[in-house]
Design an enzyme around this catalytic site. Structure first.
Site, PDB file in Angstrom:
ATOM      1  CB  SER A  67      31.956  20.540  33.650  1.00 23.19           C
ATOM      2  OG  SER A  67      32.445  19.391  34.331  1.00 23.19           O
ATOM      3  CG  ASP A  72      23.707  16.024  46.306  1.00 24.60           C
ATOM      4  OD1 ASP A  72      24.054  16.993  45.585  1.00 24.60           O
ATOM      5  OD2 ASP A  72      22.803  15.224  45.982  1.00 24.60           O
ATOM      6  CB  CYS A  75      33.941  -0.580  58.734  1.00 22.79           C
ATOM      7  SG  CYS A  75      35.480  -1.197  59.440  1.00 22.79           S
ATOM      8  CB  CYS A  81      34.536   0.705  62.200  1.00 27.76           C
ATOM      9  SG  CYS A  81      33.356  -0.585  62.598  1.00 27.76           S
ATOM     10  N   GLY A  83      23.409  20.666  34.547  1.00 24.97           N
ATOM     11  CA  GLY A  83      24.435  21.062  35.500  1.00 24.97           C
ATOM     12  C   GLY A  83      25.649  20.173  35.590  1.00 24.97           C
ATOM     13  CB  ALA A 115      19.478  23.617  37.715  1.00 26.61           C
ATOM     14  CG  HIS A 152      30.360   9.663  40.197  1.00 31.28           C
ATOM     15  ND1 HIS A 152      30.458  10.941  39.714  1.00 31.28           N
ATOM     16  CD2 HIS A 152      30.724   8.865  39.168  1.00 31.28           C
ATOM     17  CE1 HIS A 152      30.880  10.913  38.454  1.00 31.28           C
ATOM     18  NE2 HIS A 152      31.032   9.667  38.105  1.00 31.28           N
ATOM     19  CG  ASN A 209      25.103  15.779  41.712  1.00 27.88           C
ATOM     20  OD1 ASN A 209      26.136  15.936  41.078  1.00 27.88           O
ATOM     21  ND2 ASN A 209      24.019  16.512  41.512  1.00 27.88           N
TER      22      ASN A 209
HETATM   23  N1  APR Z   1      22.491  25.668  37.398  1.00 25.01           N
HETATM   24  C1  APR Z   1      22.896  24.939  36.309  1.00 25.01           C
HETATM   25  N2  APR Z   1      24.206  24.632  36.049  1.00 25.01           N
HETATM   26  C2  APR Z   1      25.116  25.102  36.922  1.00 25.01           C
HETATM   27  C3  APR Z   1      24.772  25.894  38.056  1.00 25.01           C
HETATM   28  C4  APR Z   1      23.384  26.165  38.273  1.00 25.01           C
HETATM   29  N3  APR Z   1      22.952  26.868  39.323  1.00 25.01           N
HETATM   30  N4  APR Z   1      25.923  26.210  38.729  1.00 25.01           N
HETATM   31  C5  APR Z   1      26.954  25.639  38.027  1.00 25.01           C
HETATM   32  N5  APR Z   1      26.468  24.990  36.945  1.00 25.01           N
HETATM   33  C6  APR Z   1      27.205  24.185  35.954  1.00 25.01           C
HETATM   34  C7  APR Z   1      28.599  24.705  35.626  1.00 25.01           C
HETATM   35  O1  APR Z   1      28.540  25.627  34.547  1.00 25.01           O
HETATM   36  C8  APR Z   1      29.327  23.419  35.228  1.00 25.01           C
HETATM   37  O2  APR Z   1      29.163  23.160  33.834  1.00 25.01           O
HETATM   38  O3  APR Z   1      27.398  22.910  36.530  1.00 25.01           O
HETATM   39  C9  APR Z   1      28.599  22.337  36.022  1.00 25.01           C
HETATM   40  C10 APR Z   1      29.380  21.771  37.204  1.00 25.01           C
HETATM   41  O4  APR Z   1      30.504  21.120  36.704  1.00 25.01           O
HETATM   42  P1  APR Z   1      31.508  20.351  37.692  1.00 25.01           P
HETATM   43  O5  APR Z   1      31.793  21.223  38.835  1.00 25.01           O
HETATM   44  O6  APR Z   1      32.638  19.878  36.854  1.00 25.01           O
HETATM   45  O7  APR Z   1      30.633  19.126  38.230  1.00 25.01           O
HETATM   46  P2  APR Z   1      30.284  17.748  37.523  1.00 25.01           P
HETATM   47  O8  APR Z   1      30.162  17.894  36.059  1.00 25.01           O
HETATM   48  O9  APR Z   1      29.137  17.176  38.241  1.00 25.01           O
HETATM   49  O10 APR Z   1      31.603  16.871  37.862  1.00 25.01           O
HETATM   50  C11 APR Z   1      31.621  15.533  37.459  1.00 25.01           C
HETATM   51  O11 APR Z   1      33.676  15.160  38.607  1.00 25.01           O
HETATM   52  O12 APR Z   1      34.933  15.705  40.386  1.00 25.01           O
HETATM   53  C12 APR Z   1      34.190  14.699  39.848  1.00 25.01           C
HETATM   54  O13 APR Z   1      33.047  12.963  40.948  1.00 25.01           O
HETATM   55  C13 APR Z   1      33.004  14.334  40.729  1.00 25.01           C
HETATM   56  O14 APR Z   1      30.753  13.811  40.054  1.00 25.01           O
HETATM   57  C14 APR Z   1      31.803  14.710  39.876  1.00 25.01           C
HETATM   58  C15 APR Z   1      32.350  14.687  38.471  1.00 25.01           C
END
Ligand code: APR
Length: 248
Positions: free
Chosen positions: A188, A104, A127, A147, A186, A228, A119, A102
């Site tokens: 994918s 954020d 800049c 900038c 959390g 989560a 990431h 993340n």
């Molecule tokens: N609690 C737990 N898990 C959750 C929740 C929640 N409230 N809401 C969604 N999820 C899960 C979804 O089921 C999914 O498996 O979080 C996962 C989010 O997956 P992505 O959207 O693919 O995010 P992520 O795995 O962080 O992506 C990886 O991809 O796009 C790039 O750089 C970006 O860091 C990112 C990377």
């Protein structure tokens, strides 16, 4: 029949030495959209257009279109109970490191002391001409913002087609190979090299615990299918219950 919470709590108290890998799902309950879930960012925007370094070099507005609002409201996003629980586990000497995909900044904002942002982060805006760093949300206006030297500003995040920061990646791989338990929260598990970190941990004998609303790691040793914030709150409660009963 035991609850997965008590099983995982027992494991964490016994083994400690836990490294955590987090993805967008841990911040979903802080109001930040994920990428690939329903209503995710990549459901609306093509990541190869809006988040690729190649496009950024010729048309930076595309990236600012999807990230400008977040950056200008950076301080309005708050960590949730899942971020807070990881701080508690760090204070208990169980969590040694949080590796996050993340950008954020919510783990640091929650108070986690050892965090690797593989990431990058939307907090630093750099800049592309003079390397001056601005800190979100205090950045110049404009789309894309520039900038004072006239250079285009780019957040310190890894876009598709860019290398991950070497130091961060090396630390993530090293610590994944040294942990006894990896909590994967959390994500994918489809974006590499981050998705390879649980494999590295397992290859070195660690137990893998997945916390997600869906299953993404086929060979996880423990799976908690829940959001989560509620999952991590119940995990802390289970740890406190075991600690209490062990002293009675
Ligand atoms: N609690 C737990 N898990 C959750 C929740 C929640 N409230 N809401 C969604 N999820 C899960 C979804 O089921 C999914 O498996 O979080 C996962 C989010 O997956 P992505 O959207 O693919 O995010 P992520 O795995 O962080 O992506 C990886 O991809 O796009 C790039 O750089 C970006 O860091 C990112 C990377």
């Amino acid at each position: 029949m035991t609850s997965p919470y008590l099983d995982v709590a027992e494991l964490l108290l016994k083994l400690k030495n836990c490294v955590v890998l987090t993805g967008a799902g841990i911040s979903a309950e802080s109001g930040i959209p994920t990428f690939r879930s329903k209503d995710g960012l990549w459901e609306k925007y093509d990541p190869m257009v809006y988040a690729s370094i190649e496009v950024f070099r010729t048309n930076p507005s595309k990236y600012w279109q999807i990230r400008g609002d977040f950056i200008r409201n950076y301080d309005s996003y708050e960590p949730n109970a899942a971020h807070g629980a990881l701080v508690e586990l760090e204070n208990l000497g169980i969590v040694r490191l949080v590796i996050t995909q993340n950008i954020d900044g919510l783990h640091r904002k929650a108070g986690s002391r050892r965090v690797v942002e593989i990431h990058g982060s939307l907090r630093e805006i750099i800049c592309q001409r003079c390397d001056r760093t601005y800190l979100a949300p205090n950045i110049p206006g404009g789309d894309p913002p520039h900038c004072e030297c006239g250079g285009v500003l780019k957040p310190n995040t890894v876009l598709f087609g860019e290398q991950l920061p070497t130091e961060a990646l090396e630390a993530a791989i090293r610590e994944s190979s040294r942990c006894r338990v990896m909590l994967v929260i959390g994500t994918s598990s489809v974006v590499y090299p981050a998705a390879h970190l649980p494999v590295v941990a397992k290859q070195h004998g660690a137990k893998i615990v997945e916390i997600n609303i869906e299953r993404t790691i086929p060979d996880a040793d423990f799976i908690i299918l829940d959001k989560a914030a509620s999952a991590m709150t119940r995990l802390i409660e289970a740890i406190e219950t075991l600690q209490r009963t062990s002293t009675e």
